[in-house]
Write a protein that holds these residues in place. Structure first.
Motif, PDB file in Angstrom:
ATOM      1  N   TYR A   1      43.515  31.204  42.474  1.00  0.00           N
ATOM      2  CA  TYR A   1      43.872  32.082  41.359  1.00  0.00           C
ATOM      3  C   TYR A   1      42.781  32.109  40.275  1.00  0.00           C
TER       4      TYR A   1
ATOM      5  N   MET B   1      32.249  34.413  40.148  1.00  0.00           N
ATOM      6  CA  MET B   1      31.676  33.948  41.420  1.00  0.00           C
ATOM      7  C   MET B   1      30.608  34.926  41.928  1.00  0.00           C
ATOM      8  N   VAL B   2      30.848  36.210  41.743  1.00  0.00           N
ATOM      9  CA  VAL B   2      29.851  37.199  42.165  1.00  0.00           C
ATOM     10  C   VAL B   2      28.579  37.043  41.339  1.00  0.00           C
TER      11      VAL B   2
ATOM     12  N   ASN C   1      38.299  28.513  45.285  1.00  0.00           N
ATOM     13  CA  ASN C   1      38.985  29.301  44.261  1.00  0.00           C
ATOM     14  C   ASN C   1      40.481  29.336  44.558  1.00  0.00           C
TER      15      ASN C   1
ATOM     16  N   LEU D   1      36.830  35.720  40.145  1.00  0.00           N
ATOM     17  CA  LEU D   1      36.075  36.332  41.243  1.00  0.00           C
ATOM     18  C   LEU D   1      34.793  36.988  40.723  1.00  0.00           C
TER      19      LEU D   1
ATOM     20  N   PHE E   1      42.575  36.033  37.948  1.00  0.00           N
ATOM     21  CA  PHE E   1      41.872  35.994  39.228  1.00  0.00           C
ATOM     22  C   PHE E   1      40.641  36.914  39.244  1.00  0.00           C
ATOM     23  N   PRO E   2      40.750  38.162  38.771  1.00  0.00           N
ATOM     24  CA  PRO E   2      39.548  39.009  38.775  1.00  0.00           C
ATOM     25  C   PRO E   2      38.394  38.421  37.961  1.00  0.00           C
TER      26      PRO E   2
END
Lengths: 95, 95
Positions: free
Chosen positions: A67, A47-48, A65, A44, A40-41
């Motif tokens: 997981y 995505m950033v 999103n 994410l 997940f990190p």
């Protein structure tokens, strides 16, 4: 404003993006791809990274999103379909 | 593992979250809410903030983002419905 892709330009670009895992929707007006990460990190974080690029372009994805997966949909609302902005963002996401 | 919410605990929690803008799906097994921000960077920043909290809880939302909006769906897959983990994350998101 970005113009709709047409003719050979469109065909060639979509062939290239198809090889990179993108699918054009039946309407022809948007393209989608799923990106999968280990965690997940990582999803994410990606995505950033892509979000900052999208904001700079002033062209934003529709994405969801769950997981470690991110589902992306690209289209240019103002133009009512796929434009060079979508190609550019898709290429950056595919790198 | 987190247990399914039941009885008065469930009723009271969902009443509180309903006031905070959450809607329970017809199945009763998940809840949703839309969050709206001024800009795309604000929406993305909020996702990062909440994503870090979710990762710490090891309980992740299903969510989608289009420009300044984030649609969130919370459920506990392992338990097959709403648990205290969903309440906790919903409360943190609502703050």
């Amino acid at each position: 404003m970005s113009k709709l892709l047409e003719g050979t330009d469109r065909t060639e670009a979509l062939e290239e993006l198809s090889e990179a895992g993108w699918t054009v929707e039946e309407s022809g007006n948007a393209m989608t791809r799923q990106f999968k990460f280990k965690t997940f990190p990582e999803a994410l974080g990606w995505m950033v990274h892509m979000g900052v690029i999208a904001e700079k372009m002033n062209h934003h994805p529709e994405w969801s999103n769950v997981y470690n997966r991110v589902d992306v949909r690209l289209t240019t609302h103002d133009a009512g379909g796929l434009t060079s902005l979508d190609l550019e963002l898709a290429r950056k996401m595919s790198q």
